[in-house]
Design a protein around this motif. Structure first.
Motif, PDB file in Angstrom:
ATOM      1  N   THR A  48       0.817  -1.221   0.000  1.00 39.67           N
ATOM      2  CA  THR A  48       0.000   0.000   0.000  1.00 39.67           C
ATOM      3  C   THR A  48       0.847   1.266   0.000  1.00 39.67           C
ATOM      4  O   THR A  48       0.485   2.277  -0.604  1.00 39.67           O
ATOM      5  CB  THR A  48      -0.948   0.009   1.211  1.00 39.67           C
ATOM      6  OG1 THR A  48      -1.827  -1.115   1.125  1.00 39.67           O
ATOM      7  CG2 THR A  48      -1.789   1.284   1.258  1.00 39.67           C
ATOM      8  N   VAL A  49       1.985   1.227   0.667  1.00 36.99           N
ATOM      9  CA  VAL A  49       2.849   2.404   0.728  1.00 36.99           C
ATOM     10  C   VAL A  49       3.275   2.836  -0.668  1.00 36.99           C
ATOM     11  O   VAL A  49       3.454   4.040  -0.936  1.00 36.99           O
ATOM     12  CB  VAL A  49       4.075   2.130   1.625  1.00 36.99           C
ATOM     13  CG1 VAL A  49       4.969   1.056   1.020  1.00 36.99           C
ATOM     14  CG2 VAL A  49       4.860   3.404   1.865  1.00 36.99           C
ATOM     15  N   THR A  52       0.418   4.674  -2.294  1.00 38.31           N
ATOM     16  CA  THR A  52       0.374   6.025  -1.730  1.00 38.31           C
ATOM     17  C   THR A  52       1.449   6.898  -2.362  1.00 38.31           C
ATOM     18  O   THR A  52       1.203   8.051  -2.724  1.00 38.31           O
ATOM     19  CB  THR A  52       0.572   5.972  -0.206  1.00 38.31           C
ATOM     20  OG1 THR A  52      -0.414   5.105   0.370  1.00 38.31           O
ATOM     21  CG2 THR A  52       0.435   7.366   0.408  1.00 38.31           C
ATOM     22  N   THR A  71      -3.396   9.096   4.610  1.00 35.24           N
ATOM     23  CA  THR A  71      -2.459   8.911   5.710  1.00 35.24           C
ATOM     24  C   THR A  71      -2.940   7.812   6.642  1.00 35.24           C
ATOM     25  O   THR A  71      -2.190   6.894   7.006  1.00 35.24           O
ATOM     26  CB  THR A  71      -2.291  10.224   6.493  1.00 35.24           C
ATOM     27  OG1 THR A  71      -1.802  11.238   5.619  1.00 35.24           O
ATOM     28  CG2 THR A  71      -1.320  10.040   7.655  1.00 35.24           C
ATOM     29  N   ASN A  74      -3.151   4.275   4.763  1.00 28.47           N
ATOM     30  CA  ASN A  74      -1.853   3.624   4.627  1.00 28.47           C
ATOM     31  C   ASN A  74      -1.446   2.958   5.935  1.00 28.47           C
ATOM     32  O   ASN A  74      -0.939   1.823   5.950  1.00 28.47           O
ATOM     33  CB  ASN A  74      -0.798   4.653   4.219  1.00 28.47           C
ATOM     34  CG  ASN A  74       0.528   4.019   3.876  1.00 28.47           C
ATOM     35  OD1 ASN A  74       0.708   3.407   2.839  1.00 28.47           O
ATOM     36  ND2 ASN A  74       1.480   4.158   4.790  1.00 28.47           N
ATOM     37  N   GLU A  77      -3.689  -0.192   6.561  1.00 32.03           N
ATOM     38  CA  GLU A  77      -3.351  -1.289   5.664  1.00 32.03           C
ATOM     39  C   GLU A  77      -2.028  -1.951   6.074  1.00 32.03           C
ATOM     40  O   GLU A  77      -1.865  -3.171   5.954  1.00 32.03           O
ATOM     41  CB  GLU A  77      -3.261  -0.788   4.211  1.00 32.03           C
ATOM     42  CG  GLU A  77      -4.544  -0.172   3.670  1.00 32.03           C
ATOM     43  CD  GLU A  77      -5.618  -1.202   3.328  1.00 32.03           C
ATOM     44  OE1 GLU A  77      -5.659  -2.275   3.973  1.00 32.03           O
ATOM     45  OE2 GLU A  77      -6.413  -0.946   2.426  1.00 32.03           O
TER      46      GLU A  77
END
Length: 272
Positions: A48-49, A52, A71, A74, A77
């Motif tokens: 997920t990062v 993002t 924010t 992330n 998750e």
């Protein structure tokens, strides 16, 4: 009803599993098939990062509510990945960051170019990109909720089911945000509706498809979405997306599963 981003941010927290008896799995191990699917889910959550990172190059990051949500999203998750990794660890499967990094490096230029492609698309499309982002996110989060619930039903392990229920519950809040934002933005722009419909119908693929091996993608979705129950779940997912402005009649989930060779029964074929 509008999504209350301040309430969501204030109540955002890490999914808990400390109270669950993970030692239970030493006497009641999960099947190799389920462990393979859980590993897939964990890897996707940890990735997920990177999603993002890519979206920070687009108009989405300039929207206050969207930035606040991303924010917290992330963070949540990441903890989903940690929770799944804890179960895998009891089974002797280690999910370490060196391996995750190696998997990302295997993506090569595709991974490095993603932020560039997103940024260019955002500049070309302008503010309507946010509507695409929100609709795309809605599709992904709807499917995540379904995947976790289906996995809990299939494995029937009480400890696993409880953890997946908790993760799915957090994912439903993600759905609520994306759907609220998508509906609002699509209603304001016919151009956004046309663009979103085009990209969802032509480009969207099941979560993890862009980062995992094709064999793993096929395996996981054949496990959790096959048969009559899978067909009904896919049809419901398509109905959910069809309720967004301008998305009526889309069958992106059924088409995607059909493309992966998932056997959903005689009436599981996409129709539009």
């Amino acid at each position: 009803m509008a999504f209350d981003i301040d309430k969501y941010a204030a109540s955002s927290e890490r999914v808990t599993w400390d109270d669950l008896d993970l030692e239970h799995f030493k006497k009641n191990p999960l099947s190799p098939e389920s462990l393979r699917t859980l590993r897939y889910m964990a890897d996707v959550e940890y990735h997920t990062v990177c999603y993002t990172r890519d979206l920070l190059t687009t108009p989405s990051h300039k929207e206050g509510d969207v930035s606040s949500f991303m924010t917290m999203w992330n963070r949540e998750e990441f903890w989903h990945g940690e929770a799944l990794a804890a179960i895998l660890d009891v089974h002797g499967i280690k999910v370490d960051y060196d391996q995750l990094r190696a998997n990302r490096l295997k993506l090569g230029w595709r991974d490095r170019l993603d932020p560039v492609k997103q940024g260019l698309l955002g500049k070309i499309v302008g503010s309507d990109f946010v509507a695409v982002h929100m609709s795309w996110g809605a599709a992904n989060e709807y499917s995540a909720v379904t995947a976790y619930r289906r996995m809990a039903e299939l494995e029937k392990d009480p400890v696993l089911a409880e953890l997946l229920r908790r993760i799915a519950q957090q994912e439903t809040r993600h759905v609520a945000f994306y759907v609220s934002q998508a509906r609002e933005r699509l209603l304001k722009s016919k151009r956004a509706q046309k663009l979103t419909r085009l990209l969802l119908s032509k480009v969207w693929a099941p979560v993890g498809s862009s980062i995992m091996e094709v064999d793993d993608v096929k395996f996981v979705f054949n496990q959790i979405m096959s048969g009559e129950a899978g067909r009904k779940a896919a049809a419901q997912l398509d109905q959910n997306i069809s309720k967004l402005p301008g998305m009526q009649g889309l069958t992106i989930f059924q088409k995607a599963l059909e493309g992966l060779g998932v056997n959903m029964g005689p009436t599981g074929s996409a129709t539009a």
